[in-house]
Design a protein around this motif. Structure first.
Motif, PDB file in Angstrom:
ATOM      1  N   ILE A  16       0.842  -1.199   0.000  1.00 41.53           N
ATOM      2  CA  ILE A  16       0.000   0.000   0.000  1.00 41.53           C
ATOM      3  C   ILE A  16       0.878   1.251   0.000  1.00 41.53           C
ATOM      4  CG2 ILE A  16      -1.654   1.329   1.378  1.00 41.53           C
ATOM      5  CD1 ILE A  16      -2.805  -1.425   2.290  1.00 41.53           C
ATOM      6  N   MET A  17       1.931   1.250   0.804  1.00 41.53           N
ATOM      7  CA  MET A  17       2.826   2.403   0.872  1.00 41.53           C
ATOM      8  C   MET A  17       3.556   2.627  -0.454  1.00 41.53           C
ATOM      9  SD  MET A  17       2.002   3.529   3.703  1.00 41.53           S
ATOM     10  CE  MET A  17       3.082   4.909   3.865  1.00 41.53           C
TER      11      MET A  17
ATOM     12  N   VAL B 267       1.129   4.553  -2.499  1.00 39.14           N
ATOM     13  CA  VAL B 267       1.054   5.929  -2.008  1.00 39.14           C
ATOM     14  C   VAL B 267       2.266   6.720  -2.471  1.00 39.14           C
ATOM     15  CG1 VAL B 267       1.099   7.359   0.084  1.00 39.14           C
ATOM     16  CG2 VAL B 267      -0.414   5.368  -0.035  1.00 39.14           C
ATOM     17  N   SER B 268       3.448   6.126  -2.365  1.00 40.40           N
ATOM     18  CA  SER B 268       4.663   6.833  -2.783  1.00 40.40           C
ATOM     19  C   SER B 268       4.677   7.066  -4.288  1.00 40.40           C
ATOM     20  CB  SER B 268       5.911   6.060  -2.350  1.00 40.40           C
ATOM     21  OG  SER B 268       6.084   4.901  -3.120  1.00 40.40           O
TER      22      SER B 268
END
Length: 192
Positions: A58-59, A62-63
């Motif tokens: 997920i990160m 996002v990044s």
């Protein structure tokens, strides 16, 4: 006056000694759990790994929206992390068996490749010791490949032994770090 610990990296002494102590205690406890309740602990650790993969996937997405550099790599990492996390979380027993088995197969292939490289180096002038290490690595790799599930079953016990030893060593090093930090705090800083 120059400190006797001048060669110690600043980042090492910047870590509080008590955090190193907590890390040692945690390693020791995980090691004991792996030794005395290997199945339950393996399932728990694999579930933690699944959540880690899911959150890191997920990160990565996002990044990708924050920084467009290498968006393709971030998208692939995100998809793989999310899929791996979901599979591990939804199938804990299957994952607790398959992930250690995958690690054992990976270690077996690595041992075979390392052994072949060492044999080559040994016959090219590396000496008898390198040849012996190559043969041992190849035998170790073959053993792991022929019985990966048995080796995967033994993996938590081996990791438990290493974790207990590393926990005790880390706990002991926290006291040395505490001494180093006290010495560095008591020394006046050199002004130019």
């Amino acid at each position: 006056m120059e400190s006797q610990f001048a060669s110690v990296p600043r980042s090492f002494t910047a870590t509080p000694w008590w955090m190193v102590m907590i890390e040692g205690i945690a390693l020791f406890i995980v090691g004991l759990l792996l030794l005395f309740a290997p199945a339950t602990t393996t399932i728990l650790l694999v579930q933690i790994l699944g959540w880690f993969w899911l959150i890191s996937g997920i990160m990565a997405f996002v990044s990708m929206f924050i920084d467009r550099n290498q968006w393709g790599l971030k998208a692939v990492t995100g998809v793989l992390g999310i899929l791996a996390g979901i599979v591990v979380i939804r199938h804990p027993l299957w994952s607790a068996l398959m992930i250690p088995a995958f690690i054992v197969v990976f270690l077996a292939v690595q041992a075979l490749i390392t052994g072949l490289i060492q044999l080559y180096q040994g016959f090219k002038g590396g000496g008898l010791g390198v040849v012996v290490l190559g043969v041992v690595n190849i035998i170790f790799g073959i053993i792991l490949l022929t019985a990966p599930l048995i080796a995967a079953r033994a993996l938590p016990l081996v990791l438990g032994i290493f974790a207990v030893i590393a926990g005790v060593a880390t706990f002991a090093s926290s006291f040395r770090l505490q001494d180093r930090q006290q010495i560095s705090r008591s020394e006046p800083s050199a002004a130019i």
